[in-house]
Enzyme design. Structure first.
Site, PDB file in Angstrom:
ATOM      1  CB  CYS A   9      -0.980   0.047   1.350  1.00 27.18           C
ATOM      2  SG  CYS A   9      -0.195   0.302   2.877  1.00 27.18           S
ATOM      3  CB  ILE A  10       0.157   4.777  -0.568  1.00 30.52           C
ATOM      4  CG1 ILE A  10      -0.776   4.699  -1.747  1.00 30.52           C
ATOM      5  CG2 ILE A  10       0.671   6.158  -0.631  1.00 30.52           C
ATOM      6  CD1 ILE A  10      -0.025   4.556  -3.120  1.00 30.52           C
TER       7      ILE A  10
END
Length: 106
Positions: A9-10
Site C-alpha cells: 500500500c502507499i
C-alpha cells in the site's frame, strides 16, 4: 493450486500486512497453498523465492503502487487487484482469480 503474491500500500504500514494475512487465511480456508510477500515500511517481509515463483500457478498482486522485483514473475499469469479488495473480500478475490486463471488455461 499454488498461489504466490505481493501486497503493498502507499504507506506500507497497515493495509500491506492486513491484505497479506487475509489472502493467506482465505487461501487456507479454500484449500490453496498461498504465500504472500509484503512490501512496505519494513521492506520485504515473507519474501518469495525464485523457486516459489516458478512453482506457482499464478501470481496475485494486491497493491496501490508499483512493486519491486516483478521480473521474478516473468512468464507467470498475474492477477492484479486493489489492496482494499484483498483486505475486505480476500476469499472472493481468490475465487475469482482462480476461476479466471482456469478459464484462461482451458
Amino acid at each position: 493450486m499454488k498461489i504466490v503474491g505481493v501486497t503493498s500500500c502507499i504507506a506500507g504500514l497497515a493495509h500491506t500486512p492486513m491484505a497479506a494475512k487475509a489472502l493467506e487465511k482465505a487461501g487456507a480456508k479454500l484449500g490453496y497453498d498461498v504465500k504472500i510477500e509484503q512490501q512496505g515500511a519494513l521492506g520485504k517481509v515473507n519474501e518469495i523465492t525464485p523457486l516459489e515463483a516458478s512453482e506457482a500457478d499464478f501470481v496475485i498482486i494486491a497493491a496501490d503502487k508499483a512493486i519491486e522485483d516483478m521480473e521474478r514473475f516473468e512468464g507467470k499469469r498475474i492477477v492484479r487487484v486493489k489492496i482494499g479488495q484483498a483486505v475486505s473480500k480476500a476469499e472472493l478475490v481468490l475465487q475469482k482469480a482462480v476461476e479466471a486463471v482456469q478459464k484462461a488455461n482451458a
